[in-house]
Design an enzyme around this catalytic site. Structure first.
Site, PDB file in Angstrom:
ATOM      1  N   LEU A  16       0.557   2.797   1.059  1.00  0.00           N
ATOM      2  CA  LEU A  16       0.367   1.470   1.658  1.00  0.00           C
ATOM      3  C   LEU A  16       1.649   1.011   2.345  1.00  0.00           C
ATOM      4  O   LEU A  16       1.605   0.409   3.420  1.00  0.00           O
ATOM      5  CB  LEU A  16      -0.042   0.470   0.579  1.00  0.00           C
ATOM      6  CG  LEU A  16      -1.378   0.731  -0.121  1.00  0.00           C
ATOM      7  CD1 LEU A  16      -1.565  -0.250  -1.280  1.00  0.00           C
ATOM      8  CD2 LEU A  16      -2.541   0.615   0.858  1.00  0.00           C
ATOM      9  N   CYS A  17       2.801   1.284   1.713  1.00  0.00           N
ATOM     10  CA  CYS A  17       4.091   0.922   2.314  1.00  0.00           C
ATOM     11  C   CYS A  17       4.345   1.752   3.567  1.00  0.00           C
ATOM     12  O   CYS A  17       4.895   1.251   4.560  1.00  0.00           O
ATOM     13  CB  CYS A  17       5.220   1.124   1.310  1.00  0.00           C
ATOM     14  SG  CYS A  17       5.069   0.098  -0.175  1.00  0.00           S
ATOM     15  N   ARG A  18       3.956   2.997   3.530  1.00  0.00           N
ATOM     16  CA  ARG A  18       4.114   3.861   4.700  1.00  0.00           C
ATOM     17  C   ARG A  18       3.254   3.372   5.856  1.00  0.00           C
ATOM     18  O   ARG A  18       3.664   3.431   7.019  1.00  0.00           O
ATOM     19  CB  ARG A  18       3.767   5.307   4.327  1.00  0.00           C
ATOM     20  CG  ARG A  18       4.788   5.945   3.392  1.00  0.00           C
ATOM     21  CD  ARG A  18       4.369   7.331   2.936  1.00  0.00           C
ATOM     22  NE  ARG A  18       5.465   7.988   2.206  1.00  0.00           N
ATOM     23  CZ  ARG A  18       5.391   9.225   1.738  1.00  0.00           C
ATOM     24  NH1 ARG A  18       4.281   9.939   1.900  1.00  0.00           N
ATOM     25  NH2 ARG A  18       6.431   9.739   1.096  1.00  0.00           N
TER      26      ARG A  18
END
Length: 228
Positions: free
Chosen positions: A88-90
């Protein structure tokens, strides 16, 4: 003969316990999908952020400096990464990086901070993030009040929708590192202009609006070269 009523009472008791447990579970799931028990973020002031000690993570000699250097002249867009290995952060890093051409035109740099450096996690994250990454060991960009989402996050409908969205978009990741302290995105004006945008994750995968980032970046007023 007397055992039959006892069996019926036992059966009714077990049904009552089972229904009660189901009721508690359903109530817990419903409450977990509201914001009732989510801790409210405390806004980070410019004074709080600018004194943060950051460490460089790139090639060459390690450098420690005050975060205020990042936005002193031209402001900055800064992503506080919850966990570099998180898909999700990527996804959010990749979307923020898509703004780099517009940010470059405005003269506004794009940065990220992480809480820890484990193995090649930061280097791997760099494939998704097109800006410099620094280490914030004291996690000040995740505060002043650090907010955590624990296992409750895994029963939130919004989180599963975010998982599905990122997976469909082709992102993958791993479970390395601390991932419960929620991150965010800041747009900080030049010099003492202040924090123009502060997006704090409400749940896993709660991304910032790209339009909001650009709108805030356009408000940055670059400082003259000789301005302290």
């Amino acid at each position: 003969m007397s055992s039959l009523p006892d069996l019926e009472l036992f059966t009714m008791g077990m049904w009552s316990i089972g229904l009660g447990a189901i009721g508690v579970a359903v109530t817990g799931i419903l409450l977990a999908n509201t914001d009732l028990f989510l801790s409210k973020p405390e806004a980070a002031s410019l004074e709080f952020l600018e004194t943060t000690e950051l460490k460089s993570l790139g090639e060459g000699e390690e450098r420690t400096f005050k975060a205020g250097e990042l936005w002193k002249k031209n402001g900055a867009v800064i992503m506080a990464v919850r966990r570099p290995g998180c898909f999700l952060c990527r996804e959010e890093a990749s979307e923020l990086s898509s703004l780099k051409p517009q940010l470059d035109q405005l003269g506004v740099p794009l940065y990220a901070v992480v809480k820890e450096k484990i193995g090649t996690e930061v280097e791997d994250f760099q494939h998704y993030f097109k800006g410099e990454i620094f280490l914030d060991e004291k996690k000040k960009f995740y505060g002043p009040h650090k907010r955590k989402m624990l296992s409750m996050g895994l029963i939130r409908l919004g989180v599963w929708q975010n998982f599905l969205r990122a997976w469909k978009n082709g992102y993958s990741g791993n479970l390395e590192g601390e991932g419960f302290i929620l991150g965010g995105v800041y747009v900080i004006g030049a010099g003492k202009q202040g924090v123009l945008l502060e997006h704090r994750e409400r749940e896993f995968g709660d991304k910032v609006s790209l339009r909001s980032v650009l709108d805030a970046a356009e408000k940055i007023k670059p400082q003259a070269a000789d301005t302290d």
